[in-house]
Design a protein around this motif. Structure first.
Motif, PDB file in Angstrom:
ATOM      1  N   ALA A  59       9.632   9.921  -8.000  1.00 11.17           N
ATOM      2  CA  ALA A  59       9.370   9.041  -9.149  1.00 11.17           C
ATOM      3  C   ALA A  59       7.879   9.000  -9.466  1.00 11.17           C
ATOM      4  O   ALA A  59       7.471   8.959 -10.632  1.00 11.17           O
ATOM      5  CB  ALA A  59       9.902   7.638  -8.867  1.00 11.17           C
ATOM      6  N   LYS A  60       7.053   9.031  -8.424  1.00 11.85           N
ATOM      7  CA  LYS A  60       5.597   8.986  -8.630  1.00 11.85           C
ATOM      8  C   LYS A  60       5.072  10.267  -9.285  1.00 11.85           C
ATOM      9  O   LYS A  60       3.900  10.363  -9.612  1.00 11.85           O
ATOM     10  CB  LYS A  60       4.894   8.765  -7.283  1.00 11.85           C
ATOM     11  N   ARG A  61       5.935  11.285  -9.422  1.00 14.46           N
ATOM     12  CA  ARG A  61       5.553  12.530 -10.098  1.00 14.46           C
ATOM     13  C   ARG A  61       6.307  12.680 -11.423  1.00 14.46           C
ATOM     14  O   ARG A  61       6.401  13.771 -11.960  1.00 14.46           O
ATOM     15  CB  ARG A  61       5.866  13.744  -9.185  1.00 14.46           C
ATOM     16  N   SER A  89       3.657   1.336 -13.828  1.00 14.85           N
ATOM     17  CA  SER A  89       3.573   2.112 -12.575  1.00 14.85           C
ATOM     18  C   SER A  89       2.323   2.988 -12.535  1.00 14.85           C
ATOM     19  O   SER A  89       1.464   2.908 -13.435  1.00 14.85           O
ATOM     20  CB  SER A  89       4.831   2.931 -12.331  1.00 14.85           C
ATOM     21  N   CYS A  90       2.246   3.804 -11.501  1.00 13.67           N
ATOM     22  CA  CYS A  90       0.966   4.435 -11.188  1.00 13.67           C
ATOM     23  C   CYS A  90       1.216   5.623 -10.263  1.00 13.67           C
ATOM     24  O   CYS A  90       2.192   5.620  -9.500  1.00 13.67           O
ATOM     25  CB  CYS A  90       0.128   3.374 -10.475  1.00 13.67           C
ATOM     26  N   ILE A  91       0.339   6.600 -10.319  1.00 14.95           N
ATOM     27  CA  ILE A  91       0.548   7.805  -9.492  1.00 14.95           C
ATOM     28  C   ILE A  91       0.126   7.593  -8.035  1.00 14.95           C
ATOM     29  O   ILE A  91       0.416   8.419  -7.183  1.00 14.95           O
ATOM     30  CB  ILE A  91      -0.218   9.015 -10.055  1.00 14.95           C
ATOM     31  N   GLY A  92      -0.614   6.522  -7.760  1.00 15.40           N
ATOM     32  CA  GLY A  92      -1.072   6.259  -6.393  1.00 15.40           C
ATOM     33  C   GLY A  92       0.110   5.944  -5.482  1.00 15.40           C
ATOM     34  O   GLY A  92       1.212   5.604  -5.949  1.00 15.40           O
ATOM     35  N   GLU A  93      -0.131   6.072  -4.186  1.00 15.21           N
ATOM     36  CA  GLU A  93       0.943   5.818  -3.211  1.00 15.21           C
ATOM     37  C   GLU A  93       0.439   4.862  -2.131  1.00 15.21           C
ATOM     38  O   GLU A  93       0.458   5.171  -0.939  1.00 15.21           O
ATOM     39  CB  GLU A  93       1.412   7.154  -2.622  1.00 15.21           C
ATOM     40  N   CYS A  94      -0.065   3.723  -2.565  1.00 12.83           N
ATOM     41  CA  CYS A  94      -0.596   2.750  -1.606  1.00 12.83           C
ATOM     42  C   CYS A  94       0.567   2.024  -0.938  1.00 12.83           C
ATOM     43  O   CYS A  94       1.455   1.520  -1.634  1.00 12.83           O
ATOM     44  CB  CYS A  94      -1.499   1.758  -2.327  1.00 12.83           C
ATOM     45  N   GLU A  95       0.517   1.959   0.372  1.00 10.03           N
ATOM     46  CA  GLU A  95       1.653   1.402   1.113  1.00 10.03           C
ATOM     47  C   GLU A  95       1.855  -0.081   0.815  1.00 10.03           C
ATOM     48  O   GLU A  95       2.958  -0.591   0.860  1.00 10.03           O
ATOM     49  CB  GLU A  95       1.447   1.627   2.617  1.00 10.03           C
ATOM     50  N   TYR A  96       0.771  -0.787   0.550  1.00  9.12           N
ATOM     51  CA  TYR A  96       0.883  -2.241   0.350  1.00  9.12           C
ATOM     52  C   TYR A  96       1.165  -2.616  -1.100  1.00  9.12           C
ATOM     53  O   TYR A  96       1.264  -3.787  -1.426  1.00  9.12           O
ATOM     54  CB  TYR A  96      -0.426  -2.927   0.778  1.00  9.12           C
ATOM     55  N   CYS A  97       1.278  -1.629  -1.991  1.00 10.91           N
ATOM     56  CA  CYS A  97       1.231  -1.909  -3.436  1.00 10.91           C
ATOM     57  C   CYS A  97       2.229  -2.981  -3.876  1.00 10.91           C
ATOM     58  O   CYS A  97       3.404  -2.936  -3.524  1.00 10.91           O
ATOM     59  CB  CYS A  97       1.497  -0.633  -4.209  1.00 10.91           C
ATOM     60  N   TYR A  98       1.752  -3.915  -4.694  1.00 11.18           N
ATOM     61  CA  TYR A  98       2.605  -4.992  -5.210  1.00 11.18           C
ATOM     62  C   TYR A  98       3.721  -4.443  -6.102  1.00 11.18           C
ATOM     63  O   TYR A  98       4.742  -5.087  -6.297  1.00 11.18           O
ATOM     64  CB  TYR A  98       1.755  -6.020  -5.976  1.00 11.18           C
ATOM     65  N   LEU A  99       3.535  -3.244  -6.628  1.00 15.17           N
ATOM     66  CA  LEU A  99       4.586  -2.677  -7.481  1.00 15.17           C
ATOM     67  C   LEU A  99       5.822  -2.316  -6.662  1.00 15.17           C
ATOM     68  O   LEU A  99       6.898  -2.121  -7.208  1.00 15.17           O
ATOM     69  CB  LEU A  99       4.074  -1.427  -8.216  1.00 15.17           C
ATOM     70  N   ASN A 100       5.650  -2.222  -5.322  1.00 14.60           N
ATOM     71  CA  ASN A 100       6.808  -1.973  -4.464  1.00 14.60           C
ATOM     72  C   ASN A 100       7.849  -3.071  -4.604  1.00 14.60           C
ATOM     73  O   ASN A 100       9.020  -2.863  -4.337  1.00 14.60           O
ATOM     74  CB  ASN A 100       6.386  -1.888  -2.986  1.00 14.60           C
ATOM     75  N   THR A 173      -8.875  -0.433 -11.907  1.00 15.99           N
ATOM     76  CA  THR A 173      -8.429   0.884 -11.487  1.00 15.99           C
ATOM     77  C   THR A 173      -8.994   1.250 -10.117  1.00 15.99           C
ATOM     78  O   THR A 173     -10.013   0.695  -9.692  1.00 15.99           O
ATOM     79  CB  THR A 173      -8.853   1.948 -12.530  1.00 15.99           C
ATOM     80  N   LYS A 174      -8.312   2.201  -9.470  1.00 16.62           N
ATOM     81  CA  LYS A 174      -8.890   2.843  -8.288  1.00 16.62           C
ATOM     82  C   LYS A 174      -9.309   4.263  -8.658  1.00 16.62           C
ATOM     83  O   LYS A 174      -9.792   4.995  -7.813  1.00 16.62           O
ATOM     84  CB  LYS A 174      -7.841   2.944  -7.181  1.00 16.62           C
ATOM     85  N   PHE A 175      -9.067   4.670  -9.887  1.00 17.53           N
ATOM     86  CA  PHE A 175      -9.295   6.071 -10.268  1.00 17.53           C
ATOM     87  C   PHE A 175     -10.653   6.229 -10.936  1.00 17.53           C
ATOM     88  O   PHE A 175     -11.307   5.237 -11.268  1.00 17.53           O
ATOM     89  CB  PHE A 175      -8.118   6.553 -11.133  1.00 17.53           C
TER      90      PHE A 175
HETATM   91 FE1  SF4 Z   1      -1.419   2.449  -7.845  1.00 15.90          FE
HETATM   92 FE2  SF4 Z   1      -2.962   0.349  -7.392  1.00 15.90          FE
HETATM   93 FE3  SF4 Z   1      -0.420   0.363  -6.566  1.00 15.90          FE
HETATM   94 FE4  SF4 Z   1      -2.230   1.919  -5.363  1.00 15.90          FE
HETATM   95  S1  SF4 Z   1      -2.199  -0.336  -5.395  1.00 15.90           S
HETATM   96  S2  SF4 Z   1      -0.157   2.511  -5.978  1.00 15.90           S
HETATM   97  S3  SF4 Z   1      -3.520   2.509  -7.099  1.00 15.90           S
HETATM   98  S4  SF4 Z   1      -1.137   0.379  -8.696  1.00 15.90           S
END
Ligand code: SF4
Length: 341
Positions: A59-61, A89-100, A173-175
């Motif tokens: 999905a991230k791709r 959503s976002c291409i990042g794969e942060c383990e803690y991400c709130y979008l999870n 952003t982190k980008f």
């Molecule tokens: Fe993307 Fe930010 Fe979530 Fe990381 S924490 S996956 S950069 S939205």
């Protein structure tokens, strides 16, 4: 970091009635991306995923191009009055991400082609709150920068807010692909924020995101372009050695920015918290995660929408708050801390 090229792209057919929809479609063709059509950007089937990990990474791709139809903007405390829905959503794969927690098992990246209509709605929200100023958050459900080369949505939005006497825009952003935004006409009405963290948090929990030094370099360029600058430090973790690592983070920030930033940045400080649902989703996708998710070490707080969150206990919160306020006063005496939560 290499620019984001999706593995596959889904389009709502009506999205091709918009110039931006056609532009993205031709770009995907040129890049050789597999293209499919869907009825609605809200219901995309066909993204592979035999298990939660595969579903997440595929999905991230995946890019989904649609029309944002919902007329309502969600509220967005504490950073703004409303969310401005430019990307989901976002291409990042942060383990803690709130979008999870919020985006389910397949957090595919959605962009919207009707940006002019979305900005028209923002204008109506601004009018409704006159004579007050209304603040909009552009990254409540996404990191919008990685898809900016395809949509130009941020640049358009920044230039829209430059003309709003009673509207302000902010995003985080982190980008680091900031170059296309440096010459935008912003009139100081957009706050450009970067999300940063300590060395071990970045190393252990953030994947597919640029390194800290590159984020700070991008922040310097943004500040030189005259944007109001901000940093979100979050999620802040309380772990052995946190004081030293977060101290180094702020010290480095000061060193790198000092000669290049005319105005002090703003800070937003967000401690780590999780819901039971987030914990389950994180463990499904990252079964060996080292993100601290032990409920016994936290206090439970009922949330606004019926589900509760696990926060650090008051004594740890107090340690963190005092530490950050003191360090920020030391390194950035004129900076504003907008909130600590
Ligand atoms: Fe993307 Fe930010 Fe979530 Fe990381 S924490 S996956 S950069 S939205």
């Amino acid at each position: 970091m290499d620019p984001f090229i999706p593995k596959r792209a889904y389009f709502e057919r009506d999205a091709l009635d918009y110039p931006l929809g056609r532009q993205i479609y031709f770009k995907m063709q040129e890049l050789g991306v597999d293209i499919y059509f869907v009825g609605s950007h809200n219901r995309v089937t066909g993204i592979p995923g035999k298990n939660p990990q595969e579903a997440y990474f595929e999905a991230k791709r995946t890019l989904v191009v649609g029309i944002r139809r919902s007329p309502e903007f969600q509220s967005c405390r504490p950073s703004a009055h409303y969310q401005l829905p430019l990307v989901t959503s976002c291409i990042g794969e942060c383990e803690y991400c709130y979008l999870n927690t919020t985006l389910g098992k397949k957090p595919y990246i959605r962009v919207y082609v009707n940006i002019d209509e979305i900005l028209d709605r923002a204008e109506k929200y601004i009018e409704k709150r006159l004579p007050e100023t209304t603040i909009f958050e552009g990254s409540a459900t996404s990191d919008p920068l990685p898809v900016e080369p395809y949509t130009g949505a941020l640049k358009k939005t920044i230039e829209f807010f430059a003309k709003q006497e009673k509207g302000l825009f902010r995003f985080v952003t982190k980008f680091t692909n900031v170059d296309s935004l440096l010459d935008a006409q912003h009139c100081g009405r957009t706050t450009f924020r970067f999300s940063i963290n300590s060395a071990s948090v970045i190393k252990n929990f953030e994947h597919k995101t640029p390194p800290l030094e590159e984020r700070i370099e991008a922040a310097s360029k943004v500040a030189e372009a005259g944007y109001p600058l901000g940093f979100i430090i979050g999620p802040i973790f309380h772990y052995p050695g946190w004081e030293q690592e977060y101290g180094e983070l702020l010290e480095n920030l000061k060193k790198e920015l000092a000669s290049r930033v005319k105005h002090p940045p703003e800070f937003e400080l967000i401690t780590h918290r999780f819901t039971a649902r987030a914990k389950k989703n994180i463990l499904d996708v990252f079964p060996r995660t080292k993100v601290p998710l032990d409920k016994r070490e936290r206090v439970f707080k009922f949330g606004q929408f019926g589900y509760g969150k696990y926060l650090y206990p008051p004594e740890k919160m107090k340690d963190l708050k005092e530490f950050f306020e003191e360090k920020i006063r030391e390194y950035f005496p004129d900076a504003k801390v907008l909130y600590f939560v």
